[in-house]
Design a protein around this motif. Structure first.
Motif, mmCIF file in Angstrom:
data_model
loop_
_atom_site.group_PDB
_atom_site.id
_atom_site.type_symbol
_atom_site.label_atom_id
_atom_site.label_comp_id
_atom_site.label_asym_id
_atom_site.label_seq_id
_atom_site.Cartn_x
_atom_site.Cartn_y
_atom_site.Cartn_z
ATOM 1 N N ARG A 136 3.742 7.407 0.920
ATOM 2 C CA ARG A 136 4.766 7.504 -0.123
ATOM 3 C C ARG A 136 6.150 7.718 0.480
ATOM 4 N NH1 ARG A 136 2.393 12.657 -0.083
ATOM 5 N NH2 ARG A 136 3.851 14.416 -0.140
ATOM 6 N N THR B 36 11.908 6.478 -2.334
ATOM 7 C CA THR B 36 11.243 7.023 -1.155
ATOM 8 C C THR B 36 10.771 8.450 -1.438
ATOM 9 O OG1 THR B 36 12.687 5.685 0.253
ATOM 10 C CG2 THR B 36 11.532 7.525 1.299
ATOM 11 N N THR C 28 4.522 10.842 -8.954
ATOM 12 C CA THR C 28 3.590 9.713 -8.903
ATOM 13 C C THR C 28 3.826 8.790 -10.088
ATOM 14 O OG1 THR C 28 1.891 11.106 -7.869
ATOM 15 C CG2 THR C 28 1.177 8.999 -8.783
ATOM 16 N N ALA D 237 8.123 9.123 -3.358
ATOM 17 C CA ALA D 237 7.295 9.095 -4.564
ATOM 18 C C ALA D 237 6.056 8.251 -4.314
ATOM 19 C CB ALA D 237 8.079 8.534 -5.743
ATOM 20 N N ALA D 238 4.908 8.758 -4.749
ATOM 21 C CA ALA D 238 3.683 7.960 -4.717
ATOM 22 C C ALA D 238 3.685 7.026 -5.922
ATOM 23 C CB ALA D 238 2.454 8.867 -4.745
ATOM 24 N N SER D 239 2.858 5.990 -5.868
ATOM 25 C CA SER D 239 2.838 5.048 -6.987
ATOM 26 C C SER D 239 1.512 4.311 -7.034
ATOM 27 C CB SER D 239 3.973 4.031 -6.865
ATOM 28 O OG SER D 239 3.927 3.088 -7.923
ATOM 29 N N LYS E 204 1.270 2.975 -3.352
ATOM 30 C CA LYS E 204 1.742 3.776 -2.215
ATOM 31 C C LYS E 204 1.089 5.147 -2.355
ATOM 32 C CE LYS E 204 6.101 4.063 -1.556
ATOM 33 N NZ LYS E 204 7.549 4.194 -1.810
ATOM 34 N N ARG E 205 0.236 5.514 -1.392
ATOM 35 C CA ARG E 205 -0.545 6.734 -1.513
ATOM 36 C C ARG E 205 -0.408 7.608 -0.264
ATOM 37 N NH1 ARG E 205 -5.750 3.196 -3.566
ATOM 38 N NH2 ARG E 205 -5.281 3.196 -5.799
ATOM 39 N N GLU F 59 3.240 -0.543 -8.187
ATOM 40 C CA GLU F 59 4.336 -1.286 -7.582
ATOM 41 C C GLU F 59 4.014 -2.776 -7.700
ATOM 42 O OE1 GLU F 59 7.196 0.604 -5.987
ATOM 43 O OE2 GLU F 59 6.104 1.621 -7.595
#
Length: 256
Positions: free
Chosen positions: A10, A52, A205, A54-56, A5-6, A59
């Motif tokens: 995010r 919700t 992140t 937060a970038a990741s 998720k970028r 996942e």
């Protein structure tokens, strides 16, 4: 499957992603398996979803197909069908066992704009010196107080890139448990110990999640077991670890 998720994506919630992914499965024309019963639903199991906002980069989910497909082809088809910012990074054929059970810890990066790394280091030192730090979070059952210190396995400080005027970077490894301690809970605990002049929203992140290597406080790759098993099968070699075959309708628990 590992996906990211970028950027602005995010801010998608877990339910938003579920809807987007199910649409992408239909667009990619994948032969997804469905559950039985009065209201069949696609067999997609989500594990360890990031909060919700937060970038990741780490996942994970599992999807059951009725026909075998090449993992690289599945990755390419889904990545094309998903919006930019929801990026499928890797797909492997599951060798058995529960993916969710392997997600024991996460490594996070917390960027604090306007904070000098030396000030952040002093706050982190105070945080780590405590045996317990209580923080509060609003949940579905109301305001809840819990200890955010016990889940922290490692917490260090670095500086931001040269292009950022002033920014401290907290790098934290969190053990998964109940209640689930999130990186924003850790930040709240650090700010409980010391006041830091954060000038903007903290950027969270997730860099990795997977099996915990307790000796080093690091996180391993949860797909390594499946990758090794697939390679061993392809070469006709014996797998050097125990594998378990999941039963047809058994799936990893869906994250809330």
């Amino acid at each position: 499957m590992r996906f990211a998720k970028r950027g602005r994506l995010r801010f998608t919630s877990h339910r938003d992603f579920q809807r987007a992914f199910e649409r992408a499965v239909r667009r990619a024309e994948l032969p997804v398996a469905f559950s039985h019963g009065f209201s069949p639903h696609p067999k997609i199991s989500y594990a360890g979803a990031a909060p919700t906002g937060a970038a990741s980069e780490a996942e994970y989910l599992e999807i059951s197909l009725t026909h075998e497909r090449e993992p690289d082809a599945v990755r390419a088809a889904l990545d094309e069908a998903l919006p930019a910012g929801l990026d499928v990074l890797e797909v492997v054929t599951a060798a058995g066992g529960s993916l969710a059970e392997q997600l024991e810890a996460s490594e996070w990066e917390i960027a604090l704009p306007g904070v000098d790394p030396d000030d952040a280091a002093a706050a982190v030192e105070g945080f780590l010196a405590r045996e317990e730090i209580l923080v509060e979070r609003m949940t579905k059952r109301g305001l809840r107080s819990f200890d955010c210190r016990e889940a922290v396995l490692r917490l260090t400080v670095g500086s931001g890139p040269a292009s950022v005027e002033t920014c401290a970077i907290l790098q934290v490894v969190l053990r998964h448990g109940t209640p689930a301690v999130r990186p924003d809970d850790v930040l709240a605990g650090v700010l409980e110990v010391a006041t830091l002049p954060v000038t903007g929203p903290a950027l969270l992140t997730r860099l990795a999640q997977g099996p915990l290597i307790a000796a080093s406080g690091t996180v391993d790759d949860p797909l390594a077991r499946d990758r090794d098993a697939n390679q061993a099968t392809a070469t006709g070699q014996a797998v050097d670890h125990e594998t378990h075959h999941a039963e047809g309708d058994v799936a990893a628990p869906t994250a809330p």
